[in-house]
Scaffold this motif. Structure first.
Motif, PDB file in Angstrom:
ATOM      1  N   ARG A 311       0.594  -1.409  -0.011  1.00  0.00           N
ATOM      2  CA  ARG A 311      -0.024   0.016  -0.208  1.00  0.00           C
ATOM      3  C   ARG A 311       0.788   1.240  -0.113  1.00  0.00           C
ATOM      4  O   ARG A 311       0.782   2.215   0.721  1.00  0.00           O
ATOM      5  N   ASN A 312       1.910   1.294  -0.849  1.00  0.00           N
ATOM      6  CA  ASN A 312       2.654   2.662  -1.226  1.00  0.00           C
ATOM      7  C   ASN A 312       2.984   2.726  -2.648  1.00  0.00           C
ATOM      8  O   ASN A 312       3.504   1.786  -2.958  1.00  0.00           O
ATOM      9  N   SER A 313       2.743   3.921  -3.043  1.00  0.00           N
ATOM     10  CA  SER A 313       2.843   4.254  -4.629  1.00  0.00           C
ATOM     11  C   SER A 313       4.227   4.153  -4.951  1.00  0.00           C
ATOM     12  O   SER A 313       4.522   4.195  -5.991  1.00  0.00           O
ATOM     13  N   SER A 329      14.920   1.034   0.836  1.00  0.00           N
ATOM     14  CA  SER A 329      13.745   0.888   0.262  1.00  0.00           C
ATOM     15  C   SER A 329      14.036   0.300  -1.085  1.00  0.00           C
ATOM     16  O   SER A 329      14.956   0.474  -2.114  1.00  0.00           O
ATOM     17  N   LYS A 331      11.928  -0.103  -4.999  1.00  0.00           N
ATOM     18  CA  LYS A 331      10.915   0.154  -6.084  1.00  0.00           C
ATOM     19  C   LYS A 331      11.204  -0.385  -7.374  1.00  0.00           C
ATOM     20  O   LYS A 331      12.098  -0.754  -7.831  1.00  0.00           O
ATOM     21  N   SER A 349       9.141   8.987  -1.366  1.00  0.00           N
ATOM     22  CA  SER A 349       8.650   7.932  -0.480  1.00  0.00           C
ATOM     23  C   SER A 349       9.622   7.573   0.673  1.00  0.00           C
ATOM     24  O   SER A 349       9.251   7.391   1.969  1.00  0.00           O
ATOM     25  N   LYS A 353      10.440   7.820   4.974  1.00  0.00           N
ATOM     26  CA  LYS A 353      10.783   6.457   5.762  1.00  0.00           C
ATOM     27  C   LYS A 353      12.473   6.709   6.317  1.00  0.00           C
ATOM     28  O   LYS A 353      12.775   5.666   6.993  1.00  0.00           O
TER      29      LYS A 353
END
Length: 408
Positions: A311-313, A329, A331, A349, A353
């Motif tokens: 739930r993170n774009s 992180s 992606k 994002s 964090k």
């Protein structure tokens, strides 16, 4: 008149003054024998709600419960049922007590209310369930079947086909005289089981009022639907914030609630005037609605030891291992994303964090991406997905005839 009343009193006194066989269902969420003071504040911190759940010993607790459960049986109709909510602290003792009072043969189910709550403070397994004992007063108890959806692994097409036993007693598909499979009656789904996955009220839920041990309305609605019809009487002798009464009113049942706390009584009255129910997105849409990663993306993340984030774009996962005490992180570039767009979303994002390092997995070449890798942050690592690497290798290794060159 019994119905639609809230009484400030010890429920034992109230039940002693009631006629026998007058209520259709009793739900009680009594003290759990936690040996603690249960305390919580409302959203606005305007009110502190608390009650004591401390006892000298288990025998004192069971004596307290025994005299109340006997009264519950007396006021329950022959067609009625009782649901006793508890947890691991005293469930095994309460089960024996209920067997003695209501009879072993009238035990119907041990309902497991399962939910997700996380805590790192406990040594041992997380407590992610509570128990609700379901007893009827007699075998004539009222019961309404509730159906749930089939799971993703169920072969629904096979369920629709009627089965019979062959000469060896084996279950086989029933066929007509032409050898065609016979289809049975239409299916409503799977009958409700004794494990209920209903989300716990989160701290920001509009329904939450700050009362300790508050249960979600949808949990009580399911209980009430199971064993009552409209206009039946629902009784809660440990009413607390009034969740049972709110659920009963929403389902057009009559209700009676009792609590010894003045604060609880006032809170329950206010909730009945302005009823608020939080819809569960999980129950409404299902678990799949939370997933925005494809199976392929999840497999890529697992191959590099990363935990998927659904739930993170801007972030699709985090490496299982931290670097310099901070999360890393990850992606995966989406099909419709340019490299610049993917980088910008990941960086944005990751900033929130506080990630020191970031990994972007490039999945395709984009002719509009004119940036050199040197234009991107130094803490960003861009790597190509396996299929893109192989594609580049194959496209770059062809002879003059267009045939692939085998590299040894």
């Amino acid at each position: 008149m019994l119905e639609n009343r809230i009484i400030l009193d010890d429920s034992l006194n109230t039940m002693k003054n009631m006629d026998k066989e007058v209520v259709d269902v009793i739900y009680l969420d009594p003290p759990f024998y936690t040996q603690e003071i249960q305390k919580l504040s409302s959203h606005e911190n305007e009110e502190d709600y608390s009650f004591s759940d401390k006892w000298k010993c288990m025998d004192e607790y069971l004596d307290y419960m025994k005299i109340r459960l006997r009264q519950c049986k007396r006021i329950l109709k022959d067609t009625g049922s009782i649901f006793v909510h508890c947890d691991r602290n005293a469930s095994h003792y309460l089960k024996v007590l209920l067997d003695r009072i209501f009879g072993v043969n009238n035990f119907q189910s041990e309902i497991v209310w399962y939910y997700k709550r996380w805590s790192n403070s406990k040594k041992g397994l997380l407590n992610n369930h509570q128990i609700i004992f379901f007893y009827s007063k007699t075998p004539k108890f009222k019961f309404n079947k509730i159906y749930t959806e089939y799971s993703e692994t169920t072969n629904v097409d096979q369920i629709l086909q009627e089965r019979v036993r062959d000469e060896k007693g084996k279950s086989v598909y029933k066929c007509d005289e032409n050898g065609e499979v016979v289809f049975g009656k239409s299916k409503k789904g799977v009958p409700l089981s004794d494990v209920w996955e209903i989300p716990y009220l989160n701290p920001k839920a509009k329904e939450r009022v700050g009362y300790p041990t508050q249960k979600p309305i949808i949990l009580l609605e399911q209980i009430i639907k199971l064993v009552t019809d409209e206009n039946d009487i629902v009784f809660d002798p440990f009413m607390g914030s009034g969740t049972t009464l709110v659920a009963a009113k929403m389902l057009n049942r009559r209700y009676l609630g009792v609590d010894i706390s003045k604060n609880a009584v006032e809170l329950a009255k206010s909730r009945l005037k302005a009823m608020v129910k939080t819809e569960s997105y999980l129950l409404k849409k299902g678990k799949m609605a939370y997933r925005n990663l494809s199976e392929k993306q999840v497999n890529i993340l697992k191959s590099i030891n990363a935990t998927p984030v659904q739930r993170n774009s801007g972030i699709d996962g985090f490496l299982d291992e931290y670097i310099e005490g901070r999360p890393v992180s990850v992606k995966i570039q989406k099909e419709q994303e340019t490299l610049d767009e993917a980088v910008n979303r990941l960086c944005k994002s990751s900033k929130t964090k506080k990630c020191i390092y970031m990994i972007l997995i490039r999945t395709h070449l984009d002719m509009f991406d004119m940036h050199q890798y040197s234009d991107y942050p130094n803490n960003l690592f861009i790597i190509d997905a396996y299929d893109l690497t192989i594609k580049d290798m194959l496209e770059g290794k062809k002879d003059e005839s267009g045939n692939f060159i085998r590299v040894i």
